[in-house]
Scaffold this motif. Sequence first.
Motif, PDB file in Angstrom:
ATOM      1  N   TYR A 364       0.794  -1.221   0.000  1.00 36.66           N
ATOM      2  CA  TYR A 364       0.000   0.000   0.000  1.00 36.66           C
ATOM      3  C   TYR A 364       0.836   1.285   0.000  1.00 36.66           C
ATOM      4  O   TYR A 364       0.462   2.254  -0.681  1.00 36.66           O
ATOM      5  CB  TYR A 364      -1.005  -0.030   1.154  1.00 36.66           C
ATOM      6  N   ARG A 367       1.750   1.623  -3.545  1.00 37.18           N
ATOM      7  CA  ARG A 367       0.545   1.989  -4.302  1.00 37.18           C
ATOM      8  C   ARG A 367       0.289   3.490  -4.191  1.00 37.18           C
ATOM      9  O   ARG A 367      -0.028   4.164  -5.192  1.00 37.18           O
ATOM     10  CB  ARG A 367      -0.640   1.207  -3.734  1.00 37.18           C
ATOM     11  N   ASN A 368       0.443   4.028  -2.983  1.00 39.04           N
ATOM     12  CA  ASN A 368       0.225   5.462  -2.789  1.00 39.04           C
ATOM     13  C   ASN A 368       1.210   6.295  -3.598  1.00 39.04           C
ATOM     14  O   ASN A 368       0.849   7.341  -4.153  1.00 39.04           O
ATOM     15  CB  ASN A 368       0.339   5.817  -1.303  1.00 39.04           C
ATOM     16  N   GLU A 377      -4.808   3.025 -11.552  1.00 37.90           N
ATOM     17  CA  GLU A 377      -4.767   1.651 -11.064  1.00 37.90           C
ATOM     18  C   GLU A 377      -5.679   0.780 -11.921  1.00 37.90           C
ATOM     19  O   GLU A 377      -6.885   0.973 -11.976  1.00 37.90           O
ATOM     20  CB  GLU A 377      -5.203   1.591  -9.605  1.00 37.90           C
TER      21      GLU A 377
END
Length: 576
Positions: A364, A367-368, A377
């Motif tokens: 995560y 991902r950020n 995404e």
Amino acid sequence: MVALTQLTQVIPNPGRLTIETVEIAPQTTAIRCLDWDRERFDIEFGLRNGTTYNSFLIQAEKVALVDTSHRKFEELYLEVVAGLIDPTKIDYLIISHTEPDHSGLVKNILELAPSITVVGAKVAIQFLENMVHQPFKSMQVKSGERLDLGNGHELEFISAPNLHWPDTILTYDHKTCTLYTCDVFGMHYCDDHTYDENITLIEEDFHYYYDCLMGPNARSVLAALKRIEKLDIRTVATGHGPLLQHYISEWLGRYQNWSLEQAKTETLVALFYIEDYGHSEHLVRSIAHGCAKTGVAVELVDLNSAEPQEVRELVAQASGLVIAMPPQSSVMIQAALSTILAAVHKKQAIGLLESGGGDDEPVYPLRNKFQELGLTEAFPPILVKEIPTQATEQLCDEAGTDMGQWLTRDRTIKQIKSINTELEKALGRISTGLYIITAKKGEIQSAMLASWVTQASLEPLGVAIAVSKDRAIESLMHVGDRFVLNVLEEGKYQGLMKHFLKRFAPGADRFAGVKTYPAKNESPVLAEALAYMECEITSRMDCGDHWVIYSTVQTGRVANLHALTAAHHRKIGNHY
């Protein structure tokens, strides 16, 4: 110059199958299985000139057999091999890739030579374990590794994934300067000439073969050409067609030019993984398969062996990126991640996978970072903590398809708008019924709404169905697979149609909230269907963006003899 001898063995056969054995280099014999009358090869090819399946025997201090042959040559091939050498004396069986036309007789060789060592890429060995269902000695090889057979025959292995199978390797003999390539640089052509003496006679078949098999993987072709560019190649020992000797630079040059041209126009997805870390490679290949179904190019990159410049250039070229989360403890891998982050741009799509390595980079926070850089995404992060199952593989395959569809959406819209208006209106006047195709294979199941369905034969009873190549269910619609054709009822189909038309997330249950019961072939039967038929697939035909699936009908039942099949009328014929 060593004098080379040739022996052609012709045995009468109703299918015109013959075998030619030729000494092509010192201690090296080609075993060429000539299939004179074959008219079609898998789905891709309508053949004009038959084909050949080439196998090779190197008899040095150690003995190596490079590939086997098609199962239809079983009796002839094994007889010829036994005439050349006692099979128990063969030390190594090198598997260029596991496609059945080259590995169809592996099980037979293992029975004749139980102490033989099978040599191949990691993926090839895994595939073979599932094919032969018996233990065997194996040696997994990577690009650059060598095997010394003695007498100067030192074999070097070159990785060539996706040409045209994921497990392909090339093998170079440093003594004879022979490059064994299996499908690469081959052609479906059968005649009495062992070599490429007449370029004008075979160049059309060479190009046709490239377009069908190699063109869709143009970037992988370029990568393979780069890996062999410094080799002194005097013979290209192909798996199909004549061996290349007279015009090698011309043939390789054509591959280079065609691939460069193709690569310029392709939408590319770059998939980064760490071999032997968690389930990284296995799951990334499932995502790549899903991407490829939508017509995009894929490039798989092992971050352990990739150069920073290679990673940087690939990221800059790619429209989509997939990263199987690497170990956070590796300084080298962290540097590779930094290179990727520095090279991305906001027009790209991203997908992340936690591969179950135990020391994964946290998904995560990364991902950020990609979202802050403006990337879209393509699918939610896939978190895999246990050993992957069929359901996991299906989830990854569908995630790849979602990414490919996102990247090609503009191309799809352009194609819809490009067709002649009158023609699309005329096509739209072809009316059809409405059906739901349901299939189950092992622990995975899927479904799709279909309208391109028709009865195709009376004896046997058979139906034909058109299935788009990027449908999730396509993976369950291969020869030998079984499914149920559910017929929808006029006036009572709207609920089912609305349910199965909606977009499902990767791995989602298509049947949630829908009443079903299992057919004899275990595929779901829809309780609200007007009728159903259980079918078994016997052939597939490539029709551009669709497969036409022909199936025999095993059994069926009608729920209401007085009701009518739901009809589907379109206004235009260039999209659903």
